[in-house]
Design a protein around this motif. Structure first.
Motif, mmCIF file in Angstrom:
data_model
loop_
_atom_site.group_PDB
_atom_site.id
_atom_site.type_symbol
_atom_site.label_atom_id
_atom_site.label_comp_id
_atom_site.label_asym_id
_atom_site.label_seq_id
_atom_site.Cartn_x
_atom_site.Cartn_y
_atom_site.Cartn_z
ATOM 1 N N THR A 29 55.474 52.641 67.446
ATOM 2 C CA THR A 29 54.113 52.203 67.198
ATOM 3 C C THR A 29 53.739 52.514 65.760
ATOM 4 O O THR A 29 54.069 53.578 65.254
ATOM 5 N N VAL A 30 53.079 51.568 65.132
ATOM 6 C CA VAL A 30 52.603 51.786 63.762
ATOM 7 C C VAL A 30 51.117 51.477 63.701
ATOM 8 O O VAL A 30 50.577 50.771 64.553
ATOM 9 N N GLU A 31 50.456 52.017 62.687
ATOM 10 C CA GLU A 31 49.049 51.732 62.451
ATOM 11 C C GLU A 31 48.951 50.856 61.210
ATOM 12 O O GLU A 31 49.565 51.143 60.190
ATOM 13 N N ILE A 32 48.192 49.773 61.311
ATOM 14 C CA ILE A 32 47.996 48.870 60.181
ATOM 15 C C ILE A 32 46.559 49.033 59.704
ATOM 16 O O ILE A 32 45.624 48.875 60.479
ATOM 17 N N THR A 33 46.417 49.376 58.425
ATOM 18 C CA THR A 33 45.103 49.621 57.844
ATOM 19 C C THR A 33 44.891 48.692 56.652
ATOM 20 O O THR A 33 45.673 48.730 55.707
ATOM 21 N N THR A 35 43.393 47.676 53.187
ATOM 22 C CA THR A 35 42.879 48.410 52.025
ATOM 23 C C THR A 35 42.387 47.404 50.990
ATOM 24 O O THR A 35 42.572 46.196 51.171
ATOM 25 N N ILE A 41 50.882 50.145 56.227
ATOM 26 C CA ILE A 41 51.499 50.298 57.540
ATOM 27 C C ILE A 41 52.109 51.688 57.601
ATOM 28 O O ILE A 41 52.920 52.054 56.750
ATOM 29 N N SER A 42 51.704 52.472 58.605
ATOM 30 C CA SER A 42 52.243 53.827 58.730
ATOM 31 C C SER A 42 52.603 54.107 60.184
ATOM 32 O O SER A 42 51.952 53.617 61.106
ATOM 33 N N PRO A 43 53.666 54.906 60.406
ATOM 34 C CA PRO A 43 54.035 55.260 61.781
ATOM 35 C C PRO A 43 52.967 56.152 62.405
ATOM 36 O O PRO A 43 52.327 56.939 61.719
ATOM 37 N N VAL A 44 52.753 55.993 63.707
ATOM 38 C CA VAL A 44 51.788 56.819 64.420
ATOM 39 C C VAL A 44 52.415 58.182 64.643
ATOM 40 O O VAL A 44 53.565 58.289 65.085
#
Length: 91
Positions: A29-33, A35, A41-44
């Motif tokens: 799972t990754v988090e998409i933010t 900006t 995109i960063s791993p949870v």
């Protein structure tokens, strides 16, 4: 690194190269933010690890927990027995 955005089903997306996933540990799972400069995109954080119980006490603890949850669901009418080893659960 330049990557083309491509059509994936009814959406659009990118294919993340294998070496990039290796560097961040193959997250599920990754988090998409969004900006101001684009997207990040960063791993949870956190990882789910599955393993077998180590000993009989741990196995019994899991059994007791499951048994209490099933008994509670039967008491509130969410689960009913329909056969010798079968249950039916109302969702």
């Amino acid at each position: 690194m330049l990557i083309n955005i491509r059509k994936i089903g009814n959406s659009q997306g990118i294919i993340i190269p294998k070496y990039v996933l290796q560097e961040i540990g193959y997250p599920k799972t990754v988090e998409i933010t969004p900006t101001n400069d684009g997207i990040f995109i960063s791993p949870v954080a956190g990882k789910t690890v599955r393993r077998k119980p180590r000993n009989k006490d741990e196995t019994d603890g899991f059994y007791d927990l499951m048994k209490s949850k099933i008994e509670n669901n039967i008491a509130i009418g969410k689960t009913t027995w329909i056969g010798n080893r079968e249950m039916e659960r109302r969702i």
